[in-house]
Design a protein around this motif. Structure first.
Motif, PDB file in Angstrom:
ATOM      1  N   VAL A   1       3.340   5.800 -15.290  1.00 19.99           N
ATOM      2  CA  VAL A   1       2.929   4.686 -14.989  1.00 19.99           C
ATOM      3  C   VAL A   1       3.908   3.164 -13.923  1.00 19.99           C
ATOM      4  O   VAL A   1       3.875   2.552 -13.629  1.00 19.99           O
ATOM      5  N   ASN A   2       5.275   3.992 -13.924  1.00 25.08           N
ATOM      6  CA  ASN A   2       6.372   3.370 -13.554  1.00 25.08           C
ATOM      7  C   ASN A   2       6.575   3.472 -12.188  1.00 25.08           C
ATOM      8  O   ASN A   2       7.404   3.185 -11.254  1.00 25.08           O
ATOM      9  N   ASP A   3       5.656   4.326 -11.746  1.00 21.25           N
ATOM     10  CA  ASP A   3       6.013   4.358  -9.875  1.00 21.25           C
ATOM     11  C   ASP A   3       5.667   2.847  -9.403  1.00 21.25           C
ATOM     12  O   ASP A   3       4.844   2.490 -10.039  1.00 21.25           O
ATOM     13  N   PRO A   4       6.227   2.402  -8.468  1.00 23.30           N
ATOM     14  CA  PRO A   4       6.002   1.504  -7.721  1.00 23.30           C
ATOM     15  C   PRO A   4       4.704   0.912  -7.415  1.00 23.30           C
ATOM     16  O   PRO A   4       4.415  -0.274  -7.011  1.00 23.30           O
ATOM     17  N   LEU A   5       3.695   2.033  -6.797  1.00 24.37           N
ATOM     18  CA  LEU A   5       3.051   1.602  -6.369  1.00 24.37           C
ATOM     19  C   LEU A   5       1.228   1.036  -7.630  1.00 24.37           C
ATOM     20  O   LEU A   5       1.506  -0.034  -7.656  1.00 24.37           O
ATOM     21  N   TYR A   6       1.893   1.745  -8.827  1.00 28.83           N
ATOM     22  CA  TYR A   6       0.882   1.261 -10.029  1.00 28.83           C
ATOM     23  C   TYR A   6       1.924  -0.867 -10.411  1.00 28.83           C
ATOM     24  O   TYR A   6       0.754  -0.982 -11.391  1.00 28.83           O
ATOM     25  N   ILE A   7       2.703  -0.405 -10.890  1.00 31.27           N
ATOM     26  CA  ILE A   7       4.355  -1.618 -11.007  1.00 31.27           C
ATOM     27  C   ILE A   7       2.489  -2.778 -10.108  1.00 31.27           C
ATOM     28  O   ILE A   7       2.837  -3.516 -10.457  1.00 31.27           O
ATOM     29  N   LEU A   8       3.086  -2.097  -8.606  1.00 31.08           N
ATOM     30  CA  LEU A   8       2.142  -3.200  -7.967  1.00 31.08           C
ATOM     31  C   LEU A   8       1.520  -3.706  -8.062  1.00 31.08           C
ATOM     32  O   LEU A   8       0.656  -5.001  -8.364  1.00 31.08           O
ATOM     33  N   VAL A   9       0.211  -2.714  -8.057  1.00 30.04           N
ATOM     34  CA  VAL A   9      -1.156  -3.278  -9.571  1.00 30.04           C
ATOM     35  C   VAL A   9      -1.092  -3.569  -9.580  1.00 30.04           C
ATOM     36  O   VAL A   9      -1.398  -4.766 -10.130  1.00 30.04           O
ATOM     37  N   LEU A  10      -0.059  -3.548 -11.303  1.00 32.49           N
ATOM     38  CA  LEU A  10      -0.227  -4.397 -12.496  1.00 32.49           C
ATOM     39  C   LEU A  10       0.124  -5.875 -11.954  1.00 32.49           C
ATOM     40  O   LEU A  10      -0.398  -6.908 -12.177  1.00 32.49           O
ATOM     41  N   PHE A  11       1.320  -6.124 -11.270  1.00 33.88           N
ATOM     42  CA  PHE A  11       1.521  -7.473 -10.716  1.00 33.88           C
ATOM     43  C   PHE A  11       0.262  -7.834  -9.893  1.00 33.88           C
ATOM     44  O   PHE A  11       0.508  -9.629 -10.452  1.00 33.88           O
ATOM     45  N   ARG A  12       0.259  -7.315  -8.926  1.00 35.85           N
ATOM     46  CA  ARG A  12      -1.470  -8.297  -8.085  1.00 35.85           C
ATOM     47  C   ARG A  12      -2.355  -8.385  -9.330  1.00 35.85           C
ATOM     48  O   ARG A  12      -2.679  -9.938  -9.380  1.00 35.85           O
ATOM     49  N   THR A  13      -2.939  -7.906  -9.875  1.00 38.42           N
ATOM     50  CA  THR A  13      -3.531  -8.239 -11.199  1.00 38.42           C
ATOM     51  C   THR A  13      -2.642  -9.599 -11.968  1.00 38.42           C
ATOM     52  O   THR A  13      -3.986 -10.130 -12.201  1.00 38.42           O
ATOM     53  N   MET A  14      -1.310  -9.582 -12.910  1.00 37.41           N
ATOM     54  CA  MET A  14      -1.799 -10.966 -12.988  1.00 37.41           C
ATOM     55  C   MET A  14      -1.731 -12.176 -12.596  1.00 37.41           C
ATOM     56  O   MET A  14      -1.581 -13.089 -13.336  1.00 37.41           O
ATOM     57  N   ILE A  15      -1.137 -11.298 -11.104  1.00 36.91           N
ATOM     58  CA  ILE A  15      -0.950 -12.526  -9.879  1.00 36.91           C
ATOM     59  C   ILE A  15      -2.296 -13.131 -10.314  1.00 36.91           C
ATOM     60  O   ILE A  15      -2.763 -14.435 -10.107  1.00 36.91           O
ATOM     61  N   ILE A  16      -3.697 -12.456  -9.475  1.00 34.96           N
ATOM     62  CA  ILE A  16      -4.588 -12.694  -9.262  1.00 34.96           C
ATOM     63  C   ILE A  16      -5.702 -13.992 -11.167  1.00 34.96           C
ATOM     64  O   ILE A  16      -5.790 -14.664 -10.704  1.00 34.96           O
TER      65      ILE A  16
END
Length: 287
Positions: free
Chosen positions: A59-74
């Protein structure tokens, strides 16, 4: 029948055993259909080597962190828009007569009565390059070529705001109805203006409804699946659609379980924060 049971029957209260018996079918359905499958999915995330934490290291992969961050922003943007659009509607419902309030409530509840696929495809018609929005802008000579609206974060936020608006309007309307009409009148008699009454009386006393609405909208948006998948596409990936891809396409159930647990922990953490803010708000409002 004892005197206590007779008194409860006269008040319309059911005996405790009968109440438990009546809720057992619903509880069994929830446990069998929702709770157990969810626990089994979460348990699969610990089936890999390295003490079962391999999927969580992934989960610490930058791609999945970006997905999690985008989810919180949305989710945050959707909650903000829902507050801005829902508060005036809640005021209309709380301050209007029965007929106007009933019509407003019916308009607010329309998204809940409409199937999610129909709602999503309707927004696709609006946002596509030759859709209604671009056609109107071009005919109004505001733009020279179609804008790229579909398959963007903006399209997802707008559609989710439309879906989540009832969860924001109804709690705020209930909080506004609970405010005594004598308070604004007393403030007005003391010389307070309309804006002063709103900022010092109406808004603080309606904060419980705002926080409740924000909590429901934010948490529900975190787990939204169909609307982001149809309107966001592969370029606007949210954590729910990512979990769906891991299950249906890649068949990586352990990693999907890890992502699900991360989403559950995030939702519980946000719920705890909102509960804390609600307690602080009550102290400030009634100080």
């Amino acid at each position: 029948m004892s005197l206590t049971e007779l008194e409860r029957g006269m008040r319309g209260e059911l005996p405790k055993r009968l109440s438990l018996l009546m809720i057992m079918p619903t509880a069994a359905l929830l446990i069998g259909v929702i709770t157990l499958p969810t626990l089994l999915l979460l348990a699969t995330s610990f089936t890999s080597p390295e003490l079962g934490f391999k999927n969580y290291y992934k989960v610490n992969d930058p791609l999945y962190i970006l997905v999690l961050f985008r989810t919180m922003i949305i989710a945050g943007a959707t909650t903000f828009l829902a507050v801005c659009l829902g508060y005036p509607v809640a005021v209309l419902i709380a301050r209007s007569g029965k007929i106007v309030a009933a019509v407003a409530i019916a308009c607010v509840l329309v998204p809940l009565w409409t199937p999610v696929l129909i709602r999503s495809y309707a927004w696709i018609i609006f946002f596509q390059p030759n859709g209604l929005v671009n056609r109107y802008l071009i005919e109004s000579q505001l733009i020279s070529k179609p804008l790229r609206i579909l398959y963007t974060d903006a399209a997802v936020v707008i559609a989710l705001t439309h879906v989540m608006l009832p969860y924001m309007v109804l709690p705020i309307a209930n909080s506004l109805k609970a405010i005594s009409p004598d308070l604004p009148k007393a403030a007005q008699n003391l010389g307070a203006g309309a804006w002063s009454i709103f900022w010092r009386i109406t808004l603080p006393l309606s904060l419980p409804g705002i926080f409740a609405g924000c909590l429901m909208v934010f948490v529900l948006t975190l787990g939204a699946y169909v609307t982001p998948a149809l309107l966001g596409g592969p370029s606007t990936l949210m954590i729910s659609t990512l979990i769906g891809q891991q299950i249906t396409i890649l068949l990586d159930w352990p990693f999907a379980g890890a992502l699900s647990l991360v989403l559950v922990v995030l939702s519980l953490g946000i719920t705890a924060v909102f509960r804390r803010l609600l307690k602080l708000e009550r102290v400030v409002a009634y100080d």
